[in-house]
Design a protein around this motif. Structure first.
Motif, PDB file in Angstrom:
ATOM      1  N   PRO A 199      23.246  46.602  41.928  1.00 35.87           N
ATOM      2  CA  PRO A 199      24.246  46.375  42.979  1.00 35.87           C
ATOM      3  C   PRO A 199      25.685  46.347  42.489  1.00 35.87           C
ATOM      4  O   PRO A 199      26.573  46.849  43.181  1.00 35.87           O
ATOM      5  CB  PRO A 199      23.869  45.019  43.584  1.00 35.87           C
ATOM      6  N   SER A 200      25.969  45.801  41.286  1.00 28.40           N
ATOM      7  CA  SER A 200      27.367  45.784  40.842  1.00 28.40           C
ATOM      8  C   SER A 200      27.830  47.211  40.556  1.00 28.40           C
ATOM      9  O   SER A 200      28.989  47.555  40.798  1.00 28.40           O
ATOM     10  CB  SER A 200      27.560  44.870  39.631  1.00 28.40           C
ATOM     11  N   ARG A 201      26.914  48.058  40.059  1.00 31.64           N
ATOM     12  CA  ARG A 201      27.292  49.469  39.830  1.00 31.64           C
ATOM     13  C   ARG A 201      27.566  50.158  41.163  1.00 31.64           C
ATOM     14  O   ARG A 201      28.483  50.979  41.278  1.00 31.64           O
ATOM     15  CB  ARG A 201      26.178  50.206  39.096  1.00 31.64           C
ATOM     16  N   VAL A 202      26.764  49.827  42.181  1.00 27.54           N
ATOM     17  CA  VAL A 202      26.936  50.458  43.494  1.00 27.54           C
ATOM     18  C   VAL A 202      28.251  50.014  44.132  1.00 27.54           C
ATOM     19  O   VAL A 202      29.000  50.828  44.677  1.00 27.54           O
ATOM     20  CB  VAL A 202      25.731  50.148  44.416  1.00 27.54           C
ATOM     21  N   ALA A 234      29.387  39.190  48.402  1.00 26.84           N
ATOM     22  CA  ALA A 234      28.293  39.230  49.389  1.00 26.84           C
ATOM     23  C   ALA A 234      27.265  40.304  49.073  1.00 26.84           C
ATOM     24  O   ALA A 234      26.132  40.229  49.533  1.00 26.84           O
ATOM     25  CB  ALA A 234      28.877  39.477  50.793  1.00 26.84           C
ATOM     26  N   GLY A 235      27.650  41.312  48.282  1.00 24.09           N
ATOM     27  CA  GLY A 235      26.771  42.472  48.144  1.00 24.09           C
ATOM     28  C   GLY A 235      26.116  42.635  46.790  1.00 24.09           C
ATOM     29  O   GLY A 235      25.453  43.644  46.557  1.00 24.09           O
ATOM     30  N   THR A 236      26.308  41.668  45.895  1.00 25.21           N
ATOM     31  CA  THR A 236      25.741  41.821  44.550  1.00 25.21           C
ATOM     32  C   THR A 236      24.513  40.937  44.381  1.00 25.21           C
ATOM     33  O   THR A 236      23.392  41.419  44.188  1.00 25.21           O
ATOM     34  CB  THR A 236      26.819  41.470  43.503  1.00 25.21           C
ATOM     35  N   GLU A 237      24.727  39.618  44.468  1.00 27.69           N
ATOM     36  CA  GLU A 237      23.631  38.670  44.240  1.00 27.69           C
ATOM     37  C   GLU A 237      22.521  38.790  45.282  1.00 27.69           C
ATOM     38  O   GLU A 237      21.348  38.588  44.987  1.00 27.69           O
ATOM     39  CB  GLU A 237      24.190  37.238  44.274  1.00 27.69           C
ATOM     40  N   THR A 238      22.910  39.122  46.515  1.00 25.40           N
ATOM     41  CA  THR A 238      21.912  39.236  47.586  1.00 25.40           C
ATOM     42  C   THR A 238      20.939  40.382  47.303  1.00 25.40           C
ATOM     43  O   THR A 238      19.718  40.212  47.417  1.00 25.40           O
ATOM     44  CB  THR A 238      22.619  39.508  48.931  1.00 25.40           C
ATOM     45  N   VAL A 239      21.499  41.535  46.917  1.00 24.85           N
ATOM     46  CA  VAL A 239      20.630  42.696  46.662  1.00 24.85           C
ATOM     47  C   VAL A 239      19.765  42.428  45.423  1.00 24.85           C
ATOM     48  O   VAL A 239      18.575  42.776  45.393  1.00 24.85           O
ATOM     49  CB  VAL A 239      21.465  43.983  46.496  1.00 24.85           C
ATOM     50  N   ALA A 240      20.364  41.774  44.407  1.00 24.65           N
ATOM     51  CA  ALA A 240      19.591  41.439  43.203  1.00 24.65           C
ATOM     52  C   ALA A 240      18.401  40.542  43.571  1.00 24.65           C
ATOM     53  O   ALA A 240      17.295  40.722  43.048  1.00 24.65           O
ATOM     54  CB  ALA A 240      20.485  40.740  42.183  1.00 24.65           C
ATOM     55  N   ARG A 241      18.623  39.608  44.490  1.00 22.95           N
ATOM     56  CA  ARG A 241      17.517  38.717  44.900  1.00 22.95           C
ATOM     57  C   ARG A 241      16.470  39.494  45.697  1.00 22.95           C
ATOM     58  O   ARG A 241      15.279  39.311  45.521  1.00 22.95           O
ATOM     59  CB  ARG A 241      18.025  37.537  45.742  1.00 22.95           C
ATOM     60  N   ALA A 251      13.919  35.468  52.634  1.00 26.50           N
ATOM     61  CA  ALA A 251      15.313  35.830  52.898  1.00 26.50           C
ATOM     62  C   ALA A 251      16.160  35.555  51.652  1.00 26.50           C
ATOM     63  O   ALA A 251      16.214  34.411  51.189  1.00 26.50           O
ATOM     64  CB  ALA A 251      15.839  35.020  54.077  1.00 26.50           C
ATOM     65  N   PRO A 252      16.831  36.560  51.093  1.00 22.75           N
ATOM     66  CA  PRO A 252      17.639  36.328  49.887  1.00 22.75           C
ATOM     67  C   PRO A 252      18.771  35.325  50.125  1.00 22.75           C
ATOM     68  O   PRO A 252      19.187  34.626  49.216  1.00 22.75           O
ATOM     69  CB  PRO A 252      18.218  37.710  49.576  1.00 22.75           C
ATOM     70  N   SER A 253      19.275  35.271  51.364  1.00 20.95           N
ATOM     71  CA  SER A 253      20.357  34.333  51.698  1.00 20.95           C
ATOM     72  C   SER A 253      19.809  33.410  52.796  1.00 20.95           C
ATOM     73  O   SER A 253      19.939  33.704  53.978  1.00 20.95           O
ATOM     74  CB  SER A 253      21.562  35.145  52.190  1.00 20.95           C
ATOM     75  N   PRO A 254      19.147  32.298  52.426  1.00 15.17           N
ATOM     76  CA  PRO A 254      18.302  31.589  53.389  1.00 15.17           C
ATOM     77  C   PRO A 254      18.993  30.546  54.270  1.00 15.17           C
ATOM     78  O   PRO A 254      18.363  30.018  55.180  1.00 15.17           O
ATOM     79  CB  PRO A 254      17.272  30.887  52.491  1.00 15.17           C
ATOM     80  N   ALA A 255      20.285  30.249  54.007  1.00 17.71           N
ATOM     81  CA  ALA A 255      20.948  29.195  54.806  1.00 17.71           C
ATOM     82  C   ALA A 255      22.396  29.575  55.069  1.00 17.71           C
ATOM     83  O   ALA A 255      23.143  29.846  54.128  1.00 17.71           O
ATOM     84  CB  ALA A 255      20.892  27.866  54.038  1.00 17.71           C
TER      85      ALA A 255
END
Ligand code: HEM
Length: 397
Positions: free
Chosen positions: A139-142, A238-245, A283-287
């Motif tokens: 995701p960080s490369r993307v 918002a777009g790095t850690e979520t996709v990694a999870r 859900a990668p982002s659960p709350a």
């Protein structure tokens, strides 16, 4: 009635295995109250859905994590995730002009090439870490490709992006190393924006320089560099850690449900729906945190104005009121909707990109490695206030 139910997002044992307590909350305390950290939590799908759409009653302007909500910190950073309508809508409409379907479609081949680069070295090997060697790298490369970070700067910028997620024992995500990396990234993006103004290219930074915003009085203006750089930072956050999870969960769940993995390996056209089902299941982002702007009564419980409320998207995906056999992973499940990308005004802006990354990552994984085992003794979880999932998933091929 709810005295013996305990939930908080900081308890690492609960974060590791939350589904039983979330089920009890849905059944016995759909408006759960935690006095220790002073918050309410909604856990049923219908309630999370309704509250996510009701930005008038549930504000994002005090932050969207419990830490931020409880810190009293001023979050008016210009990031739209911390804004309410109508300002939120104006900014979102504007950055959406840079974050276009065309821009995402252009990434298609680049995502595939990055997957190949990352996965090919392991063909014929005994295994690798699906998160540290692949899921967290992609995701960080993307995102840097999406923004238009020049190839020569990418190695350093990837390092800076990774450092923004540095966790310090006891301090979590709020630590000097991570904050300094954020500042460095902000300065870098500001300098790049100035450069694009002089030398436009076919990239998102150039689109941001040219985008125009409609003001409330009907006039038009360009985004400031501050607004554009903040948007770049939000995309990274918002777009790095979520996709990694998401990818970490995919590696664990598809090994847990090998029949489902087989379906996807045999028929790649099932992968897009499989990605949605994985998102529902874990859900990668659960709350998502909110602040009530007025008194609300739900299921007989009154939530006062100025309360903190967690919308438990992670629980909503397992709500038996919304999904039959919710604890079974079924890649062919007909999903009317899930709330793992949020809903309403703040619905994940990056959802099309996350779906594309998830789909291509699984296609490229399954075509090379149709089966694997997870080395659970060496797998490690990650505990942060924004995402839930794995830091390390060693897989044995
Ligand atoms: C599997 C991956 C992802 C998941 C699970 C996810 C989840 C979410 C959720 C739940 C929200 C709503 C937050 C709220 O209501 O407070 C959100 C918002 C957002 N997401 Fe994602 N996201 C993912 C990937 C991405 C990607 C790849 C990007 C961009 C590159 C992105 C950019 C955003 C932005 C900008 C917002 C804020 C939208 C707004 O406030 O209007 N996300 N995401």
């Amino acid at each position: 009635m709810t005295a013996d139910i305990y939930y908080d997002p900081y308890d690492t044992d609960i974060d590791t295995a939350p589904h039983e307590v979330w089920r009890r909350m849905r059944d016995e305390a759909p408006v759960y109250r935690n006095d220790r950290y002073d918050f309410y939590a909604l856990s049923r799908h219908a309630d999370v859905d309704a509250a996510s759409r009701n930005t008038k009653a549930y504000s994002s302007a005090h932050g969207t994590t419990l830490e931020l909500l409880n810190s009293g910190a001023d979050v008016s950073t210009g990031m739209m995730i911390f804004m309410d309508p109508p300002e939120h809508g104006r900014l979102r409409a504007l950055v959406s002009r840079a974050f276009t379907p065309r821009r995402i479609a252009l990434l298609h081949e680049q995502i595939r090439q990055r997957c190949r680069d990352l996965l090919d070295p392991y063909v014929g090997s005994g295994g690798f870490d699906y998160v540290t060697d692949f899921g967290a790298e992609l995701p960080s490369r993307v995102i840097s490709a999406l923004l238009g970070v020049p190839a020569s700067d990418q190695p350093h910028i990837l390092e800076v992006i990774n450092t923004t997620f540095h966790l310090e024992p006891g301090l979590g995500m709020t630590n000097d190393i991570a904050i300094n990396a954020m500042f460095e990234l902000h300065s870098y993006l500001t300098a790049q924006l100035a450069e694009r103004r002089e030398n436009p290219r076919d990239d998102m930074l150039t689109d941001l320089v040219h985008a125009e915003i409609n003001e409330a009085d009907g006039s038009k203006r360009n985004l400031t560099d501050e607004e554009s750089a903040n948007f770049g930072l939000l995309l990274v956050a918002a777009g790095t850690e979520t996709v990694a999870r998401l990818l970490g969960w995919a590696s664990v769940l598809l090994a847990d449900f090998p029949d489902q993995r087989q379906i996807l390996a045999d028929d790649p056209s099932a992968i897009p729906n499989g990605v949605e089902e994985l998102l529902r299941f874990e859900a990668p982002s659960p709350a998502q945190g909110r602040w009530t702007t007025r008194e609300l009564t739900l299921h007989g419980v009154t939530i006062p104005a100025d309360s903190k409320v967690l919308l438990l998207t992670g629980s909503a995906g397992r709500d038996e009121r919304a999904f039959a056999n919710p604890d079974v992973l079924d890649v062919h499940r007909r999903l009317e909707s899930h709330v793992s990308f949020g809903l309403g005004a703040h619905y994940c802006l990056g959802a099309p990109l996350a779906r594309l990354e998830g789909r291509i990552a699984l296609e490229e994984t399954l075509s090379r490695f149709p089966t694997w085992e997870v080395d659970h003794d060496k797998a490690e979880r990650l505990h942060t206030s924004t995402v839930r999932g794995y830091k390390k998933v060693p897989i044995i091929l």
